[in-house]
Design a protein around this motif. Structure first.
Motif, short mmCIF file in Angstrom:
data_model
loop_
_atom_site.label_atom_id
_atom_site.label_comp_id
_atom_site.label_asym_id
_atom_site.label_seq_id
_atom_site.Cartn_x
_atom_site.Cartn_y
_atom_site.Cartn_z
N ASP A 77 3.11 -1.63 9.50
CA ASP A 77 3.47 -0.26 9.82
C ASP A 77 4.48 -0.24 10.96
OD1 ASP A 77 3.72 2.36 10.50
OD2 ASP A 77 1.56 2.76 10.64
N HIS A 110 7.33 -2.10 3.04
CA HIS A 110 6.67 -0.80 2.95
C HIS A 110 6.67 -0.31 1.49
CE1 HIS A 110 6.20 3.58 3.54
NE2 HIS A 110 5.44 3.19 4.54
N THR A 157 4.82 3.10 13.25
CA THR A 157 3.85 3.20 14.34
C THR A 157 4.16 2.21 15.46
OG1 THR A 157 2.15 3.94 12.79
CG2 THR A 157 1.38 3.00 14.88
N PRO A 206 -1.74 -3.00 3.76
CA PRO A 206 -1.19 -3.07 5.11
C PRO A 206 -1.86 -4.20 5.88
CG PRO A 206 -2.68 -1.20 4.89
CD PRO A 206 -2.60 -1.83 3.54
N THR A 208 -1.14 -3.56 12.38
CA THR A 208 0.09 -3.13 13.05
C THR A 208 0.30 -3.98 14.31
OG1 THR A 208 -0.33 -0.91 12.26
CG2 THR A 208 1.22 -1.11 14.08
#
Lengths: 345, 345
Positions: B171, B158, B174, B328, B331
């Protein structure tokens, strides 16, 4: 350290043929600066023509500290990530390299030919001080390439495959024979083997051993299926073996690794067959996976981490000038757990 | 490509301070021969004092072809062999490196401090053209080391952990929130999380997210246990969580990887608890393992191979001079299978 036989080509012969001093030959082969590219090429050409390579001893005495060794693996990247064997093997290699502050140069290649070229460029480019050769094949092009380059290597495979290079190997013939004899002793007469990639030398050795022991035991049925070592291919092979009528299908299956055996266990559940009631399953390598299934998988157990460590230790020996040798590691031993039992007849 | 701010230290300043030409500074930082060791050291010292590093662009325009990139992993060798994540990650990295005829220099280290020193010696010793940093921690010493060296890196973690270095990240907040919300939606009110090593940045992020969602949902019970990611430690954590009286133990457990979830499934069987009847289990990463168990494991699915490939592609971008960025990857998404269901109350 032994003296070379009297009529052997020496560094003097190479220097004479290339029209340079012995010191220049030594510089070239120790990857030291101070020579033009043209001179370096002329020296390598002369050495190649005469079949000369520096002894590893000389190289090591010349003070080349080895801080990187190479490992190329010829398997598709996706499969590699799913195969516990290689990660355990690499972790064993790394455990010894770390002690020597040495790193591993890792590369995935598509063929042994590509690897032979890679070894040359790694070695000439001073990237590595030695290399580990895995998945040896019959007439493997890496064997003459390593010899020609004078590259210190350890070949992981039976001496019959490694052309006189130092080898570290597992006695697959004995292990396969023991696996099949154990299943036969439980009463199985129809036994299958789900094997690895057919092109690999050790797969060939296991296949021949299976054929021989099946004949010796006069099994009523003996099947061998080649796969790519993936769980998916192991599942497919198991499905096709178990799809036959109960009297025509195997009552026991030996797998060439553990992920295929785990997949086989799932397939049996999916087909409503009980393990070991309807079919016995025997895994190979025996990573942690085999103890995480229910029933736990019987396996031919093999300290893969220790195998990798032994290969790295042997490579440091070769780099330090030890003569070529053959180093068997302990033969996989049978670890019976819940997935093998006498057949329900 | 953007121009440097006008008051920034330039190569001219470094050359002046070291008493050499700009060309010499360039030679030193491009690891080209032609300088004495003393001159090289003086140049590096001057650059360090001024906080100057060559832009990757300049380096790449100078024609340095990158044929090796580094990856150090700070995990015990034995654990690494059993963790599907790293082998899949490495195989994804290798799939992109292969396309560029680039190899991976792999090393196991004992600490981020050791790795920081290793990066310096790899880079100064011209072993690598860039490196991948994994398992970032709070105040990670590798971040300032990479900056100081001007080493092109991609940090896997991150952006809050990577100090402005180019990052590729998942992520986790999340994903953890979604995992717990899903279990709560099934009716679970007592939920545990078997997490990874507490020192790792991403473990901290997941732990904080779990606390927060547990509070927001006003769960009746919320447990977190730290492990070393091994199957054994996952089994131990599961045993201790499930040893409590039925009304006091969790009815659902989320794991930080898949091998611990597979181990948890075995522990449930060993304790006579049914999955998902008595306890729901949710794995993380979702390697092939999750589809080889019975019942198959529900998981937060993550294309780990694709993650590794994206990291390698991003690193080539950094080496080619792209500015620092935050990338990113998708997810992890919930993949429900047979190991999660409403609790039997």
């Amino acid at each position: 350290m032994t003296s070379p036989p009297p009529d052997r080509v020496t560094i003097k012969d190479v220097a004479a043929r290339a029209g340079v001093s012995k010191g220049a030959v030594s510089l070239a082969f120790n990857h030291k600066p101070g020579l033009s590219e043209a001179t370096r090429d002329r020296i390598f050409a002369a050495a190649r023509e005469l079949g000369w390579a520096p002894s590893s001893t000389a190289r090591s005495l010349a003070g080349a500290r080895v801080d990187v060794v190479g490992l190329a693996i010829c398997r598709p990247a996706r499969l590699l990530g799913l195969e516990p064997f290689y990660m355990e093997f690499v972790s064993g290699v790394e455990s010894v390299l770390s002690e020597h502050s040495c790193s591993l140069l890792l590369r995935l290649v598509r063929s042994p030919q590509e690897e032979a070229g890679l070894l040359e460029s790694w070695w000439r480019g001073r990237h590595i001080g030695g290399s580990i050769l895995v998945d040896l094949r019959a007439d493997d092009p890496r064997v003459p390439a390593a010899r020609r380059l004078g590259l210190p290597v350890v070949a992981v495979g039976h001496p019959s495959l490694t052309g006189g290079l130092t080898s570290v190997w597992t006695d697959d013939t004995t292990a396969v024979t023991e696996a099949v004899r154990y299943l036969a002793a439980l009463g199985h007469r129809r036994i299958a083997r789900v094997g690895g990639a057919a092109a690999l030398g050790h797969t060939g050795i296991r296949a021949a051993a299976f054929d021989e022991v099946a004949r010796a035991l006069e099994l009523a049925g003996a099947w061998q299926v080649a796969t790519d070592f993936s769980g998916e291919s192991g599942a497919r092979a198991t499905r096709s073996l178990l799809a036959a009528a109960p009297r025509d299908r195997p009552t026991a299956i030996v797998y060439d690794n553990d992920i295929m055996a785990v997949a086989g266990l799932s397939v049996a559940a999916e087909m409503g067959l009980s393990v070991p009631g309807d079919v016995s399953l025997l895994a190979w390598d025996d990573s942690q996976l085999c103890r995480l299934t229910h029933p736990m998988l019987s396996a031919m157990s093999h300290d893969v981490h220790g195998f990798g460590a032994e290969v790295a230790r042997t490579l440091f020996g070769v780099i330090a000038g030890e003569g070529a040798g053959s180093h068997p590691v302990p033969t996989p031993v049978l670890t019976p757990r819940g997935s093998t039992a006498p057949p329900d007849v």
